[in-house]
Design a protein around this motif. Sequence first.
Motif, short mmCIF file in Angstrom:
data_model
loop_
_atom_site.label_atom_id
_atom_site.label_comp_id
_atom_site.label_asym_id
_atom_site.label_seq_id
_atom_site.Cartn_x
_atom_site.Cartn_y
_atom_site.Cartn_z
N GLN A 1 -10.69 3.59 -1.92
CA GLN A 1 -11.68 3.04 -1.29
C GLN A 1 -13.15 3.78 -1.78
O GLN A 1 -14.04 3.07 -1.95
N ILE B 1 -10.03 -14.11 -2.49
CA ILE B 1 -10.37 -13.14 -3.22
C ILE B 1 -10.45 -13.64 -4.68
O ILE B 1 -9.21 -13.94 -5.26
N THR C 1 -9.59 -5.19 -7.51
CA THR C 1 -10.66 -5.88 -6.58
C THR C 1 -10.21 -5.42 -4.90
O THR C 1 -10.87 -5.07 -4.40
N ALA C 2 -8.84 -5.48 -4.72
CA ALA C 2 -8.39 -5.20 -3.49
C ALA C 2 -7.08 -4.81 -3.44
O ALA C 2 -6.22 -5.20 -4.30
N GLY D 1 -14.60 2.04 -4.81
CA GLY D 1 -14.89 0.61 -4.61
C GLY D 1 -13.82 -0.31 -4.15
O GLY D 1 -14.02 -1.61 -4.07
N VAL D 2 -12.65 0.13 -4.31
CA VAL D 2 -11.60 -0.98 -3.88
C VAL D 2 -11.52 -1.14 -2.48
O VAL D 2 -11.32 -0.08 -1.55
N GLU D 3 -11.38 -2.48 -2.02
CA GLU D 3 -11.16 -2.91 -0.65
C GLU D 3 -9.75 -2.72 -0.13
O GLU D 3 -9.05 -3.36 -0.87
N ILE D 4 -9.49 -2.28 0.95
CA ILE D 4 -8.34 -2.06 1.49
C ILE D 4 -8.39 -3.07 2.74
O ILE D 4 -9.00 -2.91 3.54
N ILE D 5 -7.57 -4.18 2.55
CA ILE D 5 -7.23 -5.39 3.49
C ILE D 5 -6.18 -5.09 4.11
O ILE D 5 -5.04 -5.22 3.79
N ARG E 1 -9.76 -15.96 4.28
CA ARG E 1 -10.43 -15.64 3.15
C ARG E 1 -9.80 -15.57 1.82
O ARG E 1 -8.66 -16.02 1.86
N SER F 1 0.82 -1.21 0.03
CA SER F 1 0.16 0.19 -0.14
C SER F 1 0.90 1.00 0.11
O SER F 1 0.41 2.34 0.59
#
Length: 526
Positions: free
Chosen positions: A226, A258, A207-208, A229-233, A256, A188
């Motif tokens: 974000q 993805i 996607t993430a 719509g981008v997921e930050i994990i 999980r 990131s």
Amino acid sequence: MTIDPRSVTGKRLEIAHHIQVLVIGAGPAGISAARRAHQGGADVMLVDENPVPFDVMGESVPQIWGGRMGGQVRNRNAMTERMLEARPDLVELFELGVDVRLGTACWGLFSNQPNLGWMPGLVAGLIDDEQGSYHVRADQIIVATGRRDMGLAFPGWDLPGVLGASAAATLAGLYGAFDGKRAVILGSGPEALLAAQDLMAAGVQITAVVEQAASPLAPQLAAGLQAHGVEIICGQAPRGVNSDAGGVTGLILRDRQIDCDSVLLGVGAVPMIDLLQAAGARCGFDNDRSGFVPTLDKGLQTTLAGIRAAGDCAGIWAAKSADPALARSEGEAAANAALAAIGLSKHAPADLATPPHAPDMGRYRKDWVRATVVEALAEMPVCQCEEVTAREILEVRPPRYLKMPPVANETRSLTQILGDGPPDPDQVKRLTRAGMGPCQGRRCREQIQALLALQEDLALGAVPLAGYRSPVRPMTLTAATAPEDPAIAEIWDSWFGMPRQWVPFWDVEPKYTVAALATEKEHVSE
């Protein structure tokens, strides 16, 4: 005095071209440098290895392409046209009369130094599909080779679909040939998230973003993704991938999975210093510039007179990645200094932007290697080419094909094995072959550095990178054949009898044969 006919004394190096300024790399810094040097009245040649041949891309050179190149990359003409569309400044240079050579890789730079004194000046080895290998002499050389991505091993990372974030952005933006639709980015930092923005602009669904740390390294850029719509994990690292015959179909995390067809390595943007370090320029670790960079003076000159660096190969930081104008200003400053050196300008050194203090990038990269490699659930190759695992690197095991029995090294530390001082990646390279494959260490060099730093609890910058050697680009023997002095060709057979290099030349037979190889003769020092 009698001169050994087998020495280089009196031999000439065949030079195809002699120019005043050679610029290597046609990114923002290189194009700016070539334009300014031409405006200043210099004879300029600009070379860029893009479009990279498909077979070279298959070896993850110069980027980690990861098998996600679209079929159009096999069409060199189409790729050249696409590249010119993406970089209209190149077309302007063509029209100005600059000698622009695309699809031309520089495989080595050579400068007279204490251990090399017979070069006619600064020499660059170039290679392309049409001419093969040839030498160019230049009065000044500006290296603007850019960046590449740090590799990161995890189970399945050797499958098609795992590639560098910068490589994916290049495929999508420069070539229009990224064969991926849904991607997950590891890391990131600013460079990774800026690459995500570029890919989204090119129609790729991000996607993430997966980050092993507790929070994003570049929070503002992460918040912007974000919002789209981008997921930050955070607090997660890859544990493996799902795959089919076409490669990656998903990324497996701790708790999980993805769905995706591409996993992009964005844990570290690395200055591409291979040409400079192989040439003998001094390089050192600079946290604020994203890794090992060349030592430069105010005119952006390296420790080798006449060889300068600009753009990302001279250092990477967030503001510079976000604004190409900073790289362009470095290219122009390097060109002004080059013009002054050859007597065509009197520009004073420019005051260039300097990076702010950055977070501890060494610790960040070590944390990623610990989370994905050291704590991996299964053994996997860190060096894909030679199939060397992290355990084999840390225990300095000889290559498996030697079928050696277990040795005491397996219970000894690297410090005990290699002696006092920081671990030496070149020693590890020679003993394990990690980094000796066709990709020339581009996927594993920084990982090995991080592993050794973790093993001995050292700061990342305390461990050097494994060395680079020319040629820094893969070459076939056919392509590497260059014109040579007939006087060298006359004694070509002597190179096959290596022991006779230590026999007095007056005691060497005129022609080499296996039967006449005098290994029993008393050898003398040169």
